[in-house]
Design a protein around this motif. Structure first.
Motif, PDB file in Angstrom:
ATOM      1  N   CYS A  52       0.853  -1.194   0.000  1.00  0.00           N
ATOM      2  CA  CYS A  52       0.000   0.000   0.000  1.00  0.00           C
ATOM      3  C   CYS A  52       0.886   1.240   0.000  1.00  0.00           C
ATOM      4  O   CYS A  52       1.736   1.400   0.872  1.00  0.00           O
ATOM      5  N   CYS A  55      -0.003   3.402   3.586  1.00  0.00           N
ATOM      6  CA  CYS A  55       0.424   2.959   4.918  1.00  0.00           C
ATOM      7  C   CYS A  55       1.569   1.954   4.861  1.00  0.00           C
ATOM      8  O   CYS A  55       2.113   1.581   5.897  1.00  0.00           O
ATOM      9  N   CYS A  88      -6.655  -1.134   0.053  1.00  0.00           N
ATOM     10  CA  CYS A  88      -5.814  -1.593   1.163  1.00  0.00           C
ATOM     11  C   CYS A  88      -6.676  -2.264   2.232  1.00  0.00           C
ATOM     12  O   CYS A  88      -7.726  -1.750   2.594  1.00  0.00           O
ATOM     13  N   CYS A  91      -5.840   0.405   5.587  1.00  0.00           N
ATOM     14  CA  CYS A  91      -6.227   1.824   5.642  1.00  0.00           C
ATOM     15  C   CYS A  91      -7.260   2.182   4.570  1.00  0.00           C
ATOM     16  O   CYS A  91      -7.635   3.346   4.439  1.00  0.00           O
TER      17      CYS A  91
HETATM   18 ZN   LIG Z   1      -2.858   1.065   3.423  1.00  0.00          ZN
END
Ligand SMILES: [Zn+2]
Length: 391
Positions: A52, A55, A88, A91
């Protein structure tokens, strides 16, 4: 039985099947999934897990396989996206394989980017944006920016370690060539030549140096665009095979001692043997290196074999690109054209598929370009990349 001799009549590397192991037909036979996997493995190093960009979580994130392409289409009209996205697991950020890379925000399908990389690396010295536009069907403005993204990746993928052993250094002049006058002019005097960069203020109405040289003021001022490309070559390759790698930098003030000093410090390791031509700026190299020079007024290689022909070979490649493909370049971009020529020279013997992977892999490891984002909206940063600019 005697060992077979090395075949010095071997095929040129551009003529072997390795020079065409990826081509438009191969890309055309790849399925959409294979194209996405190609980019995903270049970016994340594997085909199943994604990282991702928000994050940093490494996971098999949720694939967003289907999405509505347009509100103008009839309900229930779904299409496989050309640049698929993931969500994701941690997040909930939505990202694609190009998010946060040099291709961030592109609307081009991944297959088109791959096709253009193949077309860009096909010719040995360079490929013009108008040429690729004609074969790919994209607008020339699109291919111009895509090619400059490739060049930015090439500029980021230059040799970092200073060269050791045998090293050659030289400078070549690019740009700032005024258009020739329609009438034959008397040869420029020494005083006119000294004032040719237009730095001194014009004293009076009679004092217009461009008039004496039979030029318009605009044409005369063009000469201020002249730049020097400095090159250092790693000349430890096998005899007859040319240099192994080259490093380049662009300077404003010609082959000045200051620019040559900076270039030598960055790209020549202490203790290296340096070969140059007889230009005055290179004499300083004798302080820290074993330095030999060849007088180009007399010869290209002297009786002891001192030459800088590997550096000249690089300039030959760049000059062919300038005259035959790009038809010149603005000082703003010269650094990137020089880096392109250097990249092509250093990796000239790689197989084609490795070249494409190296180029796209670098592009996917870099962030968005402040120079090229919003270029046509005049939001791109416009500054020359020079080695001798005192920032
Ligand atoms: Zn993420």
């Amino acid at each position: 039985m005697e060992a077979p001799e090395r075949n010095f009549m071997a095929q040129h590397h551009r003529l072997t099947p390795l020079a065409r192991d990826i081509n438009l037909a191969v890309v055309g036979r790849m399925s959409d999934t294979e194209v996405v996997t190609y980019f995903a493995s270049l970016r994340w190093g594997n085909e199943t897990e994604q990282v991702c960009p928000k994050c940093g979580a490494i996971d098999t994130h949720y694939p967003r396989r289907r999405r509505r392409r347009s509100c103008h289409r009839p309900c229930g009209s779904w299409e496989e996206p050309t640049n698929p996205t993931w969500q994701c697991k941690h997040c909930q950020a939505i990202f694609s394989v190009t998010t946060g890379t040099l291709f961030d925000g592109t609307k081009l399908p991944l297959r088109t980017i791959l096709n253009c990389a193949v077309l860009f690396l096909g010719p040995g010295n360079g490929a013009s944006s108008v040429g690729i536009s004609g074969t790919s069907g994209l607008a020339p403005m699109t291919t111009f920016l895509l090619e400059h993204r490739f060049r930015e990746a090439m500029a980021a993928d230059q040799p970092v370690k200073p060269f050791e052993g045998m090293v050659q250094m030289d400078g070549g002049y690019f740009g700032g060539k005024p258009r020739k006058s329609n009438q034959r002019q008397p040869k420029a005097t020494r005083e006119q030549l000294q004032r040719r960069f237009g730095k001194e203020p014009i004293a009076s109405d009679d004092d217009k140096p461009w008039k004496a040289m039979g030029m318009t003021q605009r044409n005369w001022q063009k000469m201020a665009n002249k730049r020097v490309v400095l090159v250092v070559t790693d000349s430890n390759g096998q005899r007859g095979e040319g240099s192994r790698a080259v490093s380049v930098a662009v300077a404003r003030g010609g082959e000045s001692a200051y620019a040559v000093g900076l270039m030598a410090k960055a790209h020549i390791a202490p203790g290296a043997i340096v070969f140059t031509d007889e230009a005055g700026a290179y004499t300083q190299l004798a302080r820290e290196h074993e330095h030999y020079s060849v007088s180009h007024a007399k010869e290209y290689s002297n009786s002891e074999g001192v030459n800088d022909n590997h550096a000249e070979a690089f300039f030959s490649r760049m000059r062919r690109a300038e005259y035959g493909i790009y038809h010149g370049s603005r000082p703003l971009f010269l650094h990137f054209y020089a880096c392109e020529a250097a990249w092509r020279h250093t990796h000239r013997r790689l197989r084609k598929s490795a070249m494409v992977k190296r180029l796209l892999g670098t592009a996917l490891s870099l962030g968005p370009s402040p120079r090229l984002r919003g270029y046509y909206e005049r939001r791109g940063r416009r500054a020359e990349v020079l080695i001798d600019s005192k920032a």
